[in-house]
Design an enzyme around this catalytic site. Structure first.
Site, PDB file in Angstrom:
ATOM      1  N   HIS A 199       2.103   4.040   8.608  1.00 34.17           N
ATOM      2  CA  HIS A 199       3.131   3.080   8.867  1.00 34.17           C
ATOM      3  C   HIS A 199       4.481   3.157   8.494  1.00 34.17           C
ATOM      4  O   HIS A 199       5.047   2.155   8.742  1.00 34.17           O
ATOM      5  CB  HIS A 199       2.261   1.800   8.086  1.00 34.17           C
ATOM      6  CG  HIS A 199       2.466   1.678   6.496  1.00 34.17           C
ATOM      7  ND1 HIS A 199       3.661   1.150   5.959  1.00 34.17           N
ATOM      8  CD2 HIS A 199       2.006   2.242   5.359  1.00 34.17           C
ATOM      9  CE1 HIS A 199       3.518   1.111   4.624  1.00 34.17           C
ATOM     10  NE2 HIS A 199       2.391   2.094   4.377  1.00 34.17           N
ATOM     11  N   CYS A 323       6.316  -2.414  -3.254  1.00 34.85           N
ATOM     12  CA  CYS A 323       5.396  -2.895  -4.451  1.00 34.85           C
ATOM     13  C   CYS A 323       5.931  -3.647  -5.333  1.00 34.85           C
ATOM     14  O   CYS A 323       5.325  -4.308  -6.117  1.00 34.85           O
ATOM     15  CB  CYS A 323       4.544  -1.722  -4.868  1.00 34.85           C
ATOM     16  SG  CYS A 323       4.245  -0.498  -3.689  1.00 34.85           S
TER      17      CYS A 323
HETATM   18  C1  LIG Z   1       6.869   7.847  -1.249  1.00 31.66           C
HETATM   19  C2  LIG Z   1       5.842   6.915  -0.968  1.00 31.66           C
HETATM   20  N1  LIG Z   1       4.464   7.135  -1.561  1.00 31.66           N
HETATM   21  C3  LIG Z   1       3.310   6.736  -1.302  1.00 31.66           C
HETATM   22  C4  LIG Z   1       3.432   5.423  -0.528  1.00 31.66           C
HETATM   23  C5  LIG Z   1       2.231   4.855  -0.325  1.00 31.66           C
HETATM   24  O1  LIG Z   1       1.893   4.725   0.715  1.00 31.66           O
HETATM   25  P1  LIG Z   1       0.634   3.654   1.791  1.00 31.66           P
HETATM   26  O2  LIG Z   1       1.545   2.295   1.600  1.00 31.66           O
HETATM   27  O3  LIG Z   1       0.332   4.302   2.989  1.00 31.66           O
HETATM   28  O4  LIG Z   1      -0.342   3.557   0.671  1.00 31.66           O
HETATM   29  C6  LIG Z   1       4.809   4.840  -0.160  1.00 31.66           C
HETATM   30  C7  LIG Z   1       4.773   3.619   0.448  1.00 31.66           C
HETATM   31  O5  LIG Z   1       5.624   2.844   0.235  1.00 31.66           O
HETATM   32  C8  LIG Z   1       5.792   5.635  -0.449  1.00 31.66           C
HETATM   33  O6  LIG Z   1       6.953   5.252   0.189  1.00 31.66           O
END
Ligand SMILES: Cc1ncc(COP(=O)(O)O)c(C=O)c1O
Length: 380
Positions: A199, A323
């Site tokens: 995404h 988040c």
């Molecule tokens: C550096 C990083 N790692 C992991 C994630 C998590 O990815 P997902 O939303 O597909 O779980 C994100 C998403 O914000 C991210 O920016």
């Protein structure tokens, strides 16, 4: 509406939507079924896997398709640590990682593992020197992000990978924010595990992959059927896998041009902000990081208040990672870069560009920030 939050997520490309729609109807067969419908669905998945593998110069057999970047990170870290606990119980990561790495690390601490959280410099990077200083006899895994999701800084992945390979220590990198703009070669960069999410590159949410180097026979995270070469149980999400592969194909074809557009807009934004007279500083070194992420400190201007005022005008951006944006907590990344008590962590904005953002949109945001600054902060 002005969307400047491409580091949080990106719009799904129409080409990707078409592939998903077609696949939802045509590929309803279970890819594990042996009749023609199942076999055809399996072929589509195999073809997608080849596209994922080629994008990081890997072998298709080393790609485990997952449900997201978070699952990829968890899968790289937790089962690996559990499998190697007789060898050692020490792991290394950095204080500026995404929570999808930090929280698995915290979980492992509850199981008796020891974790070293490396500091980052004022550009948001770890240094090879600090990795060298932190390794111990019992270090089993190092997990360091490729590009930071809040400030865009790029870690010296190849140098760290080469060093860890010499030491025989496994190396995971969370490449979720880097995959769209950086050319990745897992062999040349000595990467053992690499996490990606669809995404962030105009694919659907809820699909990602983990590269896991072929000679690593580590236990699974999801136990069940023998899907994903016996690495991850669960009937495959064929429509999203195909949509993700389409997004990767488009990304690769357009990467150079897309990077150029985003970088030019970032530079344009910075020079516009300078001309506006609003006092600001860049968090990190924009020109050295990924082109889609620009993070600025606006001294005295609280980011939670800024976000609300931008939202009222239809401008979407963030203060930190998505988040934490919901809870509007000060950024742990900026705290790691500038110190826990530095007001910067609560007075900064992340503006993240897509190739379709325009200079007019940048001007609109600058004009809004200027009016907020002049009305509410200038003479305070
Ligand atoms: C550096 C990083 N790692 C992991 C994630 C998590 O990815 P997902 O939303 O597909 O779980 C994100 C998403 O914000 C991210 O920016």
């Amino acid at each position: 509406m002005i969307y400047f939050d491409h580091a949080a997520t990106t719009p799904v490309r129409p080409e990707v939507v078409s592939v998903i729609q077609e696949s939802l109807i045509e590929d309803f067969g279970n890819p594990s079924s042996t009749y023609a419908l199942g076999r055809r669905t399996r072929q589509h998945i195999d073809q997608s896997r080849r596209i994922f593998a080629a994008s990081i110069q890997a072998n298709p057999a080393d790609i485990i398709i997952t449900s997201c970047g978070s699952e990829s990170n968890n899968t790289a870290i937790i089962p690996t640590a559990l499998a190697l606990k007789e060898k050692g119980k020490h792991l290394i990561t950095s204080a500026a990682e995404h929570h999808a790495v930090l929280h698995p690390m915290h979980y492992l601490e509850t199981l008796g593992f020891e974790v070293t959280y490396l500091p980052v410099d004022d550009t948001g990077k770890v240094t090879l020197q600090s990795v060298k200083g932190a390794i111990r006899e019992d270090t089993i895994l190092v997990s360091l992000m490729y590009a930071n999701n809040e400030v865009g800084s790029i870690n010296p992945i190849a140098a760290i990978g080469a060093f860890l390979a010499e030491q025989n220590i496994l190396f995971h990198t969370d490449a979720v924010q880097a995959y769209g703009s950086e050319r990745i070669d897992v062999g040349q960069q000595h990467i053992d595990f690499l996490s990606v999410s669809a995404h962030k590159i105009n694919g659907p949410k809820g699909i990602g992959f983990l590269y896991r180097k072929n000679n690593l026979h580590l236990p699974n995270f999801i136990h069940g059927g023998s899907q994903e070469n016996d690495h991850r149980g669960g009937t495959e999400n064929t429509p999203y896998i195909r949509g993700f592969a389409e997004a990767v194909t488009l990304m690769e074809a357009e990467r150079k041009e897309s990077n150029r557009k985003k970088r030019e807009l970032g530079e344009y934004f910075l020079s516009g902000l300078e001309k506006s007279g609003i006092p600001f500083k860049c968090n990190g070194a924009y020109s050295e990081g990924v082109p889609h992420i620009l993070n600025i400190w606006l001294p005295g201007m609280r980011s939670d208040k800024m976000l609300i005022q931008c939202d009222l005008k239809g401008i979407m951006l963030a203060a930190g990672s998505a988040c934490t944006a919901g809870s509007l907590e000060p950024s742990h990344v900026l705290a790691a870069m500038y110190g826990m008590d530095n007001p910067r962590a609560a007075e900064s904005l992340r503006i993240s560009f897509g190739p379709d953002n325009t200079t007019d949109e940048a001007d609109t945001l600058i004009a809004l920030l200027k009016s907020i600054y002049n009305k509410q902060y200038k003479n305070v």
